[in-house]
Design a protein around this motif. Sequence first.
Motif, PDB file in Angstrom:
ATOM      1  N   GLY A  23       0.970  -1.112   0.607  1.00  0.00           N
ATOM      2  CA  GLY A  23      -0.192   0.105   0.016  1.00  0.00           C
ATOM      3  C   GLY A  23       1.032   1.259   0.071  1.00  0.00           C
ATOM      4  N   LEU A  24       1.766   0.576   0.638  1.00  0.00           N
ATOM      5  CA  LEU A  24       2.678   3.108   0.590  1.00  0.00           C
ATOM      6  C   LEU A  24       3.482   2.308  -0.297  1.00  0.00           C
ATOM      7  CD1 LEU A  24       4.356   1.881   4.242  1.00  0.00           C
ATOM      8  CD2 LEU A  24       2.786   3.824   3.628  1.00  0.00           C
ATOM      9  N   ASP A  25       3.836   1.599  -1.505  1.00  0.00           N
ATOM     10  CA  ASP A  25       4.301   1.612  -2.525  1.00  0.00           C
ATOM     11  C   ASP A  25       3.984   2.489  -3.447  1.00  0.00           C
ATOM     12  OD1 ASP A  25       7.244   1.275  -4.098  1.00  0.00           O
ATOM     13  OD2 ASP A  25       6.136  -0.172  -5.441  1.00  0.00           O
ATOM     14  N   GLN A  26       2.354   1.553  -3.646  1.00  0.00           N
ATOM     15  CA  GLN A  26       1.129   2.267  -4.559  1.00  0.00           C
ATOM     16  C   GLN A  26       1.212   3.915  -4.466  1.00  0.00           C
ATOM     17  OE1 GLN A  26      -1.631  -0.123  -4.095  1.00  0.00           O
ATOM     18  NE2 GLN A  26      -1.322  -1.926  -5.420  1.00  0.00           N
ATOM     19  N   VAL A  27       1.083   3.994  -3.158  1.00  0.00           N
ATOM     20  CA  VAL A  27       0.925   5.431  -2.541  1.00  0.00           C
ATOM     21  C   VAL A  27       1.639   6.815  -3.015  1.00  0.00           C
ATOM     22  CG1 VAL A  27       0.644   5.656  -0.084  1.00  0.00           C
ATOM     23  CG2 VAL A  27      -0.470   7.741  -1.644  1.00  0.00           C
ATOM     24  N   SER A  28       3.136   5.604  -2.880  1.00  0.00           N
ATOM     25  CA  SER A  28       4.331   6.909  -3.227  1.00  0.00           C
ATOM     26  C   SER A  28       4.203   6.758  -4.544  1.00  0.00           C
ATOM     27  CB  SER A  28       5.212   5.763  -2.909  1.00  0.00           C
ATOM     28  OG  SER A  28       6.304   6.592  -2.862  1.00  0.00           O
ATOM     29  N   SER A  29       4.211   6.212  -5.225  1.00  0.00           N
ATOM     30  CA  SER A  29       4.090   6.327  -6.766  1.00  0.00           C
ATOM     31  C   SER A  29       2.866   7.605  -7.448  1.00  0.00           C
ATOM     32  CB  SER A  29       4.120   5.213  -8.001  1.00  0.00           C
ATOM     33  OG  SER A  29       4.866   3.809  -7.709  1.00  0.00           O
ATOM     34  N   ARG A  30       1.864   7.313  -6.381  1.00  0.00           N
ATOM     35  CA  ARG A  30       0.223   8.590  -6.720  1.00  0.00           C
ATOM     36  C   ARG A  30       1.750  10.277  -6.186  1.00  0.00           C
ATOM     37  NH1 ARG A  30      -2.701   4.238  -5.446  1.00  0.00           N
ATOM     38  NH2 ARG A  30      -3.331   5.136  -3.088  1.00  0.00           N
ATOM     39  N   PHE A  31       1.780   9.541  -5.486  1.00  0.00           N
ATOM     40  CA  PHE A  31       2.010  11.408  -5.052  1.00  0.00           C
ATOM     41  C   PHE A  31       3.693  11.245  -6.141  1.00  0.00           C
ATOM     42  CE2 PHE A  31       1.440   9.940  -0.297  1.00  0.00           C
ATOM     43  CZ  PHE A  31      -0.111  11.114   0.076  1.00  0.00           C
ATOM     44  N   GLU A  32       4.279  10.565  -6.510  1.00  0.00           N
ATOM     45  CA  GLU A  32       5.315  11.128  -6.998  1.00  0.00           C
ATOM     46  C   GLU A  32       4.672  11.544  -8.396  1.00  0.00           C
ATOM     47  OE1 GLU A  32       9.736   9.745  -8.735  1.00  0.00           O
ATOM     48  OE2 GLU A  32       8.291   8.124  -8.100  1.00  0.00           O
ATOM     49  N   GLN A  33       3.761  10.579  -9.010  1.00  0.00           N
ATOM     50  CA  GLN A  33       3.106  11.199 -10.189  1.00  0.00           C
ATOM     51  C   GLN A  33       2.132  12.519 -10.108  1.00  0.00           C
ATOM     52  OE1 GLN A  33       0.505   8.655 -10.964  1.00  0.00           O
ATOM     53  NE2 GLN A  33       2.819   6.424 -11.715  1.00  0.00           N
ATOM     54  N   THR A  34       1.660  12.957  -9.337  1.00  0.00           N
ATOM     55  CA  THR A  34       1.734  14.240  -8.890  1.00  0.00           C
ATOM     56  C   THR A  34       2.044  15.769  -8.399  1.00  0.00           C
ATOM     57  OG1 THR A  34       0.707  14.050  -6.483  1.00  0.00           O
ATOM     58  CG2 THR A  34      -0.483  13.307  -8.330  1.00  0.00           C
ATOM     59  N   GLY A  35       4.015  15.004  -8.539  1.00  0.00           N
ATOM     60  CA  GLY A  35       4.834  16.535  -7.882  1.00  0.00           C
ATOM     61  C   GLY A  35       4.632  16.051  -6.155  1.00  0.00           C
ATOM     62  N   ALA A  36       4.117  15.296  -5.718  1.00  0.00           N
ATOM     63  CA  ALA A  36       4.734  15.953  -4.301  1.00  0.00           C
ATOM     64  C   ALA A  36       5.119  14.333  -3.367  1.00  0.00           C
ATOM     65  CB  ALA A  36       2.940  15.394  -3.675  1.00  0.00           C
ATOM     66  N   LEU A  37       6.750  15.626  -3.675  1.00  0.00           N
ATOM     67  CA  LEU A  37       7.429  14.630  -4.229  1.00  0.00           C
ATOM     68  C   LEU A  37       8.283  14.348  -2.323  1.00  0.00           C
ATOM     69  CD1 LEU A  37       9.951  16.723  -6.481  1.00  0.00           C
ATOM     70  CD2 LEU A  37       9.067  13.967  -6.925  1.00  0.00           C
ATOM     71  N   LEU A  38       8.291  14.877  -1.191  1.00  0.00           N
ATOM     72  CA  LEU A  38       8.496  14.587   0.089  1.00  0.00           C
ATOM     73  C   LEU A  38       7.529  13.840   0.897  1.00  0.00           C
ATOM     74  CD1 LEU A  38       9.688  15.477   2.672  1.00  0.00           C
ATOM     75  CD2 LEU A  38       8.542  17.107   3.183  1.00  0.00           C
ATOM     76  N   LEU A  39       6.321  14.056   0.060  1.00  0.00           N
ATOM     77  CA  LEU A  39       5.154  12.960   0.531  1.00  0.00           C
ATOM     78  C   LEU A  39       5.324  11.300   0.063  1.00  0.00           C
ATOM     79  CD1 LEU A  39       1.803  14.655   0.838  1.00  0.00           C
ATOM     80  CD2 LEU A  39       3.400  14.078   2.731  1.00  0.00           C
ATOM     81  N   ALA A  40       6.281  11.347  -1.364  1.00  0.00           N
ATOM     82  CA  ALA A  40       6.537  10.173  -2.108  1.00  0.00           C
ATOM     83  C   ALA A  40       7.212  10.302  -1.488  1.00  0.00           C
ATOM     84  CB  ALA A  40       6.438  10.366  -3.081  1.00  0.00           C
ATOM     85  N   ALA A  41       8.299  10.164  -0.514  1.00  0.00           N
ATOM     86  CA  ALA A  41       9.170  10.060   0.273  1.00  0.00           C
ATOM     87  C   ALA A  41       9.340   9.608   1.499  1.00  0.00           C
ATOM     88  CB  ALA A  41      10.391  11.017   0.271  1.00  0.00           C
ATOM     89  N   ASP A  42       8.208  10.213   1.775  1.00  0.00           N
ATOM     90  CA  ASP A  42       7.663   9.515   3.128  1.00  0.00           C
ATOM     91  C   ASP A  42       6.771   8.353   3.744  1.00  0.00           C
ATOM     92  OD1 ASP A  42       8.274  11.715   5.021  1.00  0.00           O
ATOM     93  OD2 ASP A  42       6.709  12.593   4.738  1.00  0.00           O
TER      94      ASP A  42
END
Length: 190
Positions: free
Chosen positions: A170-189
């Motif tokens: 679940g964390l991997d999936q949401v990290s990818s979605r955050f990265e796609q939207t440009g929310a890089l800090l959230l993707a890293a978290d």
Amino acid sequence: GDAIACVHRGWAALASGRPRVASRWLAEALPALEERDPVGLLPLCRSSLAAARALVGDVCAARRLVDGAQPACAGAIAVFEPLRRMAEAWVVAAEGRRGQAGDLVLEAAALAARQGQEAVEAVLLHDGLRLGQGSRIVDRLYQQAERLDVPFMADLAAHAAAAVAESAEGLDQVSSRFEQTGALLLAADA
């Protein structure tokens, strides 16, 4: 006008997870807004700069900015009060008081809710996840995601649920979605 543009660029950089870039833009805006603040953006500038400085570990500078900020009292400025409180939470976290920081950010989210700022509330609730309050915010984030019907809000809720459940998938999936939207800090978290 330049200061106002710098605040918006800094705020956007902070929201996308680039606190160093945010610091540069906000530090450029601050002196001009301290001299003249025609639209009431000084509290937002100070708060955002404090949060950015806290996130990169410049705790002393962040504390000075938070201590120098005055709570909003009336008019349009009041809408920035939850963000001022959020900045204070990040400074407290950078000072090593993570539990207190989690409580402060949840108080900021509650204020945003009372002011009718549902999206701001959701973002602040998500900051609560980042400050160890995951189990306290998951249900409310899902309620906000459903009410607001915005994919980003659904991602915030999914991140909280995956973190609380300790779901690597679940964390991997949401990290990818955050990265796609440009929310890089959230993707890293995530």
